[in-house]
Write a protein that holds these residues in place. Structure first.
Motif, PDB file in Angstrom:
ATOM      1  N   TYR A 172       0.849  -1.180   0.000  1.00  0.00           N
ATOM      2  CA  TYR A 172       0.000   0.000   0.000  1.00  0.00           C
ATOM      3  C   TYR A 172       0.891   1.239   0.000  1.00  0.00           C
ATOM      4  CZ  TYR A 172      -4.124  -2.777   1.259  1.00  0.00           C
ATOM      5  OH  TYR A 172      -5.161  -3.682   1.256  1.00  0.00           O
ATOM      6  N   GLN A 188       0.679   5.367   1.363  1.00  0.00           N
ATOM      7  CA  GLN A 188      -0.104   6.309   2.144  1.00  0.00           C
ATOM      8  C   GLN A 188       0.504   7.695   2.051  1.00  0.00           C
ATOM      9  OE1 GLN A 188      -0.505   5.495   6.396  1.00  0.00           O
ATOM     10  NE2 GLN A 188      -2.456   6.587   6.474  1.00  0.00           N
ATOM     11  N   GLN A 214      -4.161  10.895   4.227  1.00  0.00           N
ATOM     12  CA  GLN A 214      -5.019   9.971   3.475  1.00  0.00           C
ATOM     13  C   GLN A 214      -4.964   8.572   4.071  1.00  0.00           C
ATOM     14  OE1 GLN A 214      -6.876  11.128   0.813  1.00  0.00           O
ATOM     15  NE2 GLN A 214      -6.060  13.117   1.438  1.00  0.00           N
ATOM     16  N   GLY A 215      -5.939   7.750   3.691  1.00  0.00           N
ATOM     17  CA  GLY A 215      -5.877   6.352   4.060  1.00  0.00           C
ATOM     18  C   GLY A 215      -4.936   5.602   3.135  1.00  0.00           C
ATOM     19  N   PRO A 216      -4.457   4.433   3.552  1.00  0.00           N
ATOM     20  CA  PRO A 216      -3.590   3.641   2.676  1.00  0.00           C
ATOM     21  C   PRO A 216      -4.294   3.306   1.361  1.00  0.00           C
ATOM     22  CG  PRO A 216      -3.487   2.811   4.922  1.00  0.00           C
ATOM     23  CD  PRO A 216      -4.603   3.817   4.884  1.00  0.00           C
ATOM     24  N   PHE A 259      -4.248   0.894  -2.011  1.00  0.00           N
ATOM     25  CA  PHE A 259      -3.782  -0.414  -2.463  1.00  0.00           C
ATOM     26  C   PHE A 259      -2.924  -0.312  -3.713  1.00  0.00           C
ATOM     27  CE2 PHE A 259      -3.713  -4.764  -3.517  1.00  0.00           C
ATOM     28  CZ  PHE A 259      -4.117  -4.918  -4.827  1.00  0.00           C
ATOM     29  N   LEU A 292       3.564   0.955   2.738  1.00  0.00           N
ATOM     30  CA  LEU A 292       3.225  -0.022   3.765  1.00  0.00           C
ATOM     31  C   LEU A 292       3.107  -1.407   3.156  1.00  0.00           C
ATOM     32  CD1 LEU A 292       0.396   2.076   5.445  1.00  0.00           C
ATOM     33  CD2 LEU A 292       2.569   1.500   6.517  1.00  0.00           C
TER      34      LEU A 292
END
Lengths: 114, 111
Positions: A35, A37, A41-43, A45, A91
């Motif tokens: 991922y 990030q 923001q959110g992770p 994909f 991540l």
């Protein structure tokens, strides 16, 4: 290992350079995910491996991004000709089976392209 | 693609207060997880909860899959609860699809 391990923790590179980010999943986990990030923001994909093969690479933003998992364990995310917009935290996560099993994340690699 | 919406986006609490965070999703899911991202960026697993109710100490979660939402309850909040809470889901009908994250709820707990 006890948890998902990512190296390096931080990476600063110059625009245009090539970088490799490493992920060592939890021992025995067959699924591995990458991922990205960005701040606030959110992770997001990028790619999902089941064993050695990429089951879903639909999140890779362009052909400068590539990932491998040759032996079904450690994975490397490779970014060619880095751009300043690639700066983010990358991540990695692993899970014991497919997407229907609980995923665990590493601490991330903070990539800064200057 | 699937939409994952979290509310509220921001939450400020006094220590000891209770709170409820919500996650709405637009399609049937096989996997739903709640994470806490601490100030150092580490995503910590809170719950794996595609359906039903679970409790772990001061935290509990409920997912009503048929109505496409999940709730995370935090009771007697502490300053260490501060951080960003993420809901993430994987679609039921797409076996190769990984977890998709919401934008998170940022929680600040003051003493």
């Amino acid at each position: 290992g006890a948890g998902v391990s990512q190296t390096p923790s931080n990476k600063v590179t110059e625009k245009g350079k090539y970088v490799e980010l490493r992920c060592d999943p939890i021992s025995g986990h067959t699924a591995l995910y990458w991922y990205r990030q960005s701040l606030g923001q959110g992770p997001e994909f990028l790619i999902y491996f089941q064993g050695t093969g990429a089951a879903d690479d639909s999140g890779l933003p362009n052909d400068r991004f590539f990932a491998v998992r040759p032996e079904g364990s450690v994975s490397t995310l490779k970014i060619q000709r880095t751009e300043r917009g690639d700066s983010a935290v990358y991540l990695c996560a692993s899970s014991p089976g497919g997407v229907n099993t609980e995923a665990f994340f590493g601490q991330g690699t903070r990539l800064t392209v200057v | 693609g699937i939409q994952v919406e979290q509310s509220p986006p921001d939450l400020i609490l006094q220590e000891g207060a209770n709170s409820t965070l919500r996650c709405n999703f637009s399609d049937s899911v096989n996997n739903l997880q709640w994470f806490h991202q601490n100030p150092w960026g580490q995503l910590i697993n809170l719950f794996y909860i595609p359906s039903g109710t679970k409790q772990n100490g001061r935290l509990s979660a409920t997912t009503v899959a048929t109505e496409r939402y999940s709730l995370l309850y935090i009771s007697s909040s502490q300053t260490t609860d501060s951080g960003v809470y993420f809901c993430a889901v994987a679609l039921r009908n797409q076996a190769g699809t990984a977890l998709i994250f919401g934008k998170g709820t940022t929680l600040s707990v003051s003493s």
